[in-house]
Design an enzyme around this catalytic site. Structure first.
Site, short mmCIF file in Angstrom:
data_model
loop_
_atom_site.label_atom_id
_atom_site.label_comp_id
_atom_site.label_asym_id
_atom_site.label_seq_id
_atom_site.Cartn_x
_atom_site.Cartn_y
_atom_site.Cartn_z
N TYR A 39 0.83 -1.20 0.00
CA TYR A 39 0.00 0.00 0.00
C TYR A 39 0.87 1.25 0.00
O TYR A 39 1.97 1.26 0.57
CB TYR A 39 -0.89 0.05 1.25
CG TYR A 39 -2.04 -0.92 1.27
CD1 TYR A 39 -3.24 -0.63 0.65
CD2 TYR A 39 -1.91 -2.14 1.94
CE1 TYR A 39 -4.31 -1.51 0.69
CE2 TYR A 39 -2.97 -3.03 1.98
CZ TYR A 39 -4.17 -2.71 1.36
OH TYR A 39 -5.21 -3.60 1.40
N TYR B 33 -0.33 -10.00 0.91
CA TYR B 33 0.71 -9.38 1.72
C TYR B 33 0.70 -9.94 3.14
O TYR B 33 -0.33 -10.41 3.63
CB TYR B 33 0.55 -7.86 1.75
CG TYR B 33 -0.79 -7.36 2.26
CD1 TYR B 33 -1.06 -7.26 3.62
CD2 TYR B 33 -1.78 -6.98 1.37
CE1 TYR B 33 -2.28 -6.80 4.09
CE2 TYR B 33 -3.01 -6.51 1.81
CZ TYR B 33 -3.25 -6.42 3.17
OH TYR B 33 -4.46 -5.98 3.62
N HIS C 289 -7.16 -8.69 -2.33
CA HIS C 289 -8.50 -8.12 -2.18
C HIS C 289 -8.49 -6.64 -2.54
O HIS C 289 -7.45 -5.99 -2.55
CB HIS C 289 -9.03 -8.31 -0.76
CG HIS C 289 -8.15 -7.66 0.28
ND1 HIS C 289 -7.04 -8.27 0.81
CD2 HIS C 289 -8.22 -6.44 0.89
CE1 HIS C 289 -6.46 -7.48 1.69
NE2 HIS C 289 -7.15 -6.35 1.75
N HIS D 44 -10.61 -3.12 -1.32
CA HIS D 44 -11.54 -2.53 -0.36
C HIS D 44 -12.56 -1.66 -1.10
O HIS D 44 -12.20 -0.89 -1.99
CB HIS D 44 -10.79 -1.65 0.64
CG HIS D 44 -9.82 -2.40 1.49
ND1 HIS D 44 -10.14 -2.92 2.71
CD2 HIS D 44 -8.51 -2.70 1.28
CE1 HIS D 44 -9.08 -3.51 3.24
NE2 HIS D 44 -8.07 -3.40 2.38
#
Length: 254
Positions: A120, A159, A172, A174
């Site tokens: 991220y 991760y 995934h 969000h």
């Protein structure tokens, strides 16, 4: 604890699933906020009654669209920088529906995700995977009159997340849906079919109803592929009713 083995976590997951199958626990069918295999949920789940707020007291009457309207280009996460992001390009589309199957139009959807290496763009993400200078991993869109939405992005990577030793989150995306007021905000995650981490992941397994878990997985949609450009997945979001999409607590962030 972070040094616990996956076998310990998996045994707890299996025990809870067995108890639910016998009807001995969690009669409501809703995921537990203090699902023990998801270690941090035990410490940070709500323990008091919700605080009631009066939406007339503060500005909570409309979604936070920012200073300008949502531009259609904001739904394409691959064109936000000067170069092409790395990874498998995909499109994710579907519809937002109510419990009776009616479209929810004009709904603000925001997405955020890791890059193709499972990283991220966030200062708290210490995963030693490379950042992609051409991928920020955030986007938003407004549903159409038929409740439809569509995002172009890069398939995220799994991760590590330190819930226990060798813990990895399945890939995934969000999703956040704002409704018509801030107090109505709902957050969920879309997963990808065939992920080998499903059975090992306490967050995914905290949804103990197998049918509800299955509704969190996007379906590969070959006919929606963009030839020579992207693979496609279809995922509908149902906001209420017996086939509603599972939504997270506001305290869940992984």
């Amino acid at each position: 604890m972070a040094d616990e083995l996956q076998s310990v976590i998996s045994a707890e997951i299996d025990a809870i699933a067995a108890a639910d199958a016998k009807g001995a626990a969690n009669a409501s069918g809703h995921p537990r906020r203090d699902y023990a295999p998801y270690r941090s949920s035990v410490l940070r789940h709500p323990t008091h009654e919700l605080v009631r707020v009066d939406p007339e007291e503060i500005e909570r009457l409309s979604p936070a669209f920012g200073h300008t309207d949502v531009d259609p280009l904001e739904s394409d996460l691959t064109i936000q920088h000067s170069g092409e992001p790395l990874g498998e390009r995909i499109t994710v589309s579907g519809r937002v529906l109510d419990g009776d199957g009616r479209p929810v139009r004009g709904q603000l959807i925001e997405v955020w995700q890791a890059n193709s290496a499972g990283r991220y763009v966030h200062k708290r993400d210490q995963h030693p995977a490379p950042l992609d200078p051409n991928f920020t991993g955030v986007g938003r869109a407004i549903t159409g009159d038929d409740g439809s939405y569509r995002f172009t992005t890069i398939k995220p990577g799994p991760y590590p997340w330190r819930n226990h030793l060798n813990a990895w989150r399945p890939a995934h995306i969000h999703f956040s849906l704002f409704g018509t007021a801030f107090t109505q905000r709902l957050i969920t995650q879309m997963y990808f079919p065939g992920d080998p981490l499903f059975a090992l992941d306490p967050i995914y397994q905290s949804v103990t109803d197998p049918a509800a878990r299955a509704r969190l997985i996007g379906a590969y949609d070959h006919e929606a592929n963009v030839p020579e450009f992207s693979m496609a997945y279809h995922w509908d979001i149902v906001l209420n009713g017996p086939r509603s999409t599972w939504m997270e607590s506001e305290h869940d962030h992984d």
